[in-house]
Design a protein around this motif. Structure first.
Motif, PDB file in Angstrom:
ATOM      1  N   ASP A   5       0.870  -1.470   0.280  1.00 30.34           N
ATOM      2  CA  ASP A   5       0.323   0.181   0.243  1.00 30.34           C
ATOM      3  C   ASP A   5       0.757   1.378   0.093  1.00 30.34           C
ATOM      4  O   ASP A   5      -0.207   1.697   0.197  1.00 30.34           O
ATOM      5  CB  ASP A   5      -0.607  -0.216   1.242  1.00 30.34           C
ATOM      6  N   GLU A  53      -1.588  11.524   3.107  1.00 31.86           N
ATOM      7  CA  GLU A  53      -1.591  10.391   1.839  1.00 31.86           C
ATOM      8  C   GLU A  53      -1.659   8.810   3.142  1.00 31.86           C
ATOM      9  O   GLU A  53      -2.649   8.366   3.658  1.00 31.86           O
ATOM     10  CB  GLU A  53      -0.711  10.051   0.577  1.00 31.86           C
ATOM     11  N   LYS A  56      -4.940   9.278   5.961  1.00 31.38           N
ATOM     12  CA  LYS A  56      -5.388   8.887   5.710  1.00 31.38           C
ATOM     13  C   LYS A  56      -5.699   7.666   5.362  1.00 31.38           C
ATOM     14  O   LYS A  56      -5.882   6.740   5.859  1.00 31.38           O
ATOM     15  CB  LYS A  56      -5.734   9.427   3.931  1.00 31.38           C
ATOM     16  N   LYS A  57      -4.162   6.627   4.802  1.00 28.29           N
ATOM     17  CA  LYS A  57      -3.960   5.607   5.274  1.00 28.29           C
ATOM     18  C   LYS A  57      -4.111   4.640   6.705  1.00 28.29           C
ATOM     19  O   LYS A  57      -4.612   3.653   7.195  1.00 28.29           O
ATOM     20  CB  LYS A  57      -3.259   4.927   4.679  1.00 28.29           C
ATOM     21  N   HIS A  58      -3.555   5.238   7.104  1.00 30.74           N
ATOM     22  CA  HIS A  58      -3.254   5.348   9.076  1.00 30.74           C
ATOM     23  C   HIS A  58      -4.824   5.430   9.941  1.00 30.74           C
ATOM     24  O   HIS A  58      -5.513   4.865  10.755  1.00 30.74           O
ATOM     25  CB  HIS A  58      -2.310   6.179  10.010  1.00 30.74           C
ATOM     26  N   MET A  59      -5.571   5.857   8.801  1.00 29.19           N
ATOM     27  CA  MET A  59      -7.304   6.003   9.710  1.00 29.19           C
ATOM     28  C   MET A  59      -7.884   5.254   9.131  1.00 29.19           C
ATOM     29  O   MET A  59      -8.840   4.302  10.137  1.00 29.19           O
ATOM     30  CB  MET A  59      -7.550   7.485   9.264  1.00 29.19           C
ATOM     31  N   ASN A  60      -7.572   4.709   7.754  1.00 29.88           N
ATOM     32  CA  ASN A  60      -8.778   4.105   7.042  1.00 29.88           C
ATOM     33  C   ASN A  60      -7.889   2.282   7.606  1.00 29.88           C
ATOM     34  O   ASN A  60      -9.324   0.985   7.423  1.00 29.88           O
ATOM     35  CB  ASN A  60      -8.582   3.663   5.509  1.00 29.88           C
ATOM     36  N   HIS A  61      -7.309   2.526   8.285  1.00 31.36           N
ATOM     37  CA  HIS A  61      -6.404   0.917   8.304  1.00 31.36           C
ATOM     38  C   HIS A  61      -6.229   0.941  10.327  1.00 31.36           C
ATOM     39  O   HIS A  61      -7.107   0.560  11.032  1.00 31.36           O
ATOM     40  CB  HIS A  61      -5.138   0.287   8.190  1.00 31.36           C
ATOM     41  N   LYS A  64      -9.374   2.365  12.063  1.00 38.60           N
ATOM     42  CA  LYS A  64     -10.840   1.350  12.635  1.00 38.60           C
ATOM     43  C   LYS A  64     -10.253   0.369  13.445  1.00 38.60           C
ATOM     44  O   LYS A  64     -11.401  -0.279  14.158  1.00 38.60           O
ATOM     45  CB  LYS A  64     -10.716   1.445  10.881  1.00 38.60           C
ATOM     46  N   THR A  65      -9.298  -0.092  12.738  1.00 40.06           N
ATOM     47  CA  THR A  65      -8.466  -1.675  13.867  1.00 40.06           C
ATOM     48  C   THR A  65      -8.638  -1.341  15.239  1.00 40.06           C
ATOM     49  O   THR A  65      -9.326  -2.015  16.259  1.00 40.06           O
ATOM     50  CB  THR A  65      -7.381  -1.623  13.491  1.00 40.06           C
TER      51      THR A  65
END
Length: 88
Positions: A5, A53, A56-61, A64-65
């Motif tokens: 990713d 970016e 964003k990926k940190h928040m989405n992964h 969220k976890t």
């Protein structure tokens, strides 16, 4: 964030590195200050884009976890520290 990713961020950072090398050459070549300054601003924009970016990926992964595991507040605090530095 998984390794597969990271291509977007790596490409942005490699572009920024190339621009920094170009700025160094511009300074060595005694180029016009305003042209150098414009290139510095372009690198800063790339770094900001890269950071957004990553966040964003940190928040989405990760975030969220963490919420799914009941630890979301800690992740929010981490993000707030980063944003505090970002807006200074």
């Amino acid at each position: 964030m998984e390794k597969k990713d990271r291509s977007t961020e790596l490409n942005l950072l490699k572009t920024a590195r190339g621009q920094i090398d170009g700025i160094i050459k511009m300074i060595d070549d005694d180029r016009y200050c305003i042209d150098i300054s414009k290139q510095v601003l372009a690198v800063q924009a790339l770094l900001k884009k890269t950071n957004l970016e990553i966040l964003k990926k940190h928040m989405n992964h990760c975030v969220k976890t963490a919420f799914e595991e009941g630890q979301g507040e800690d992740k929010i605090d981490e993000i707030m520290l980063v944003l505090d530095k970002y807006y200074r």
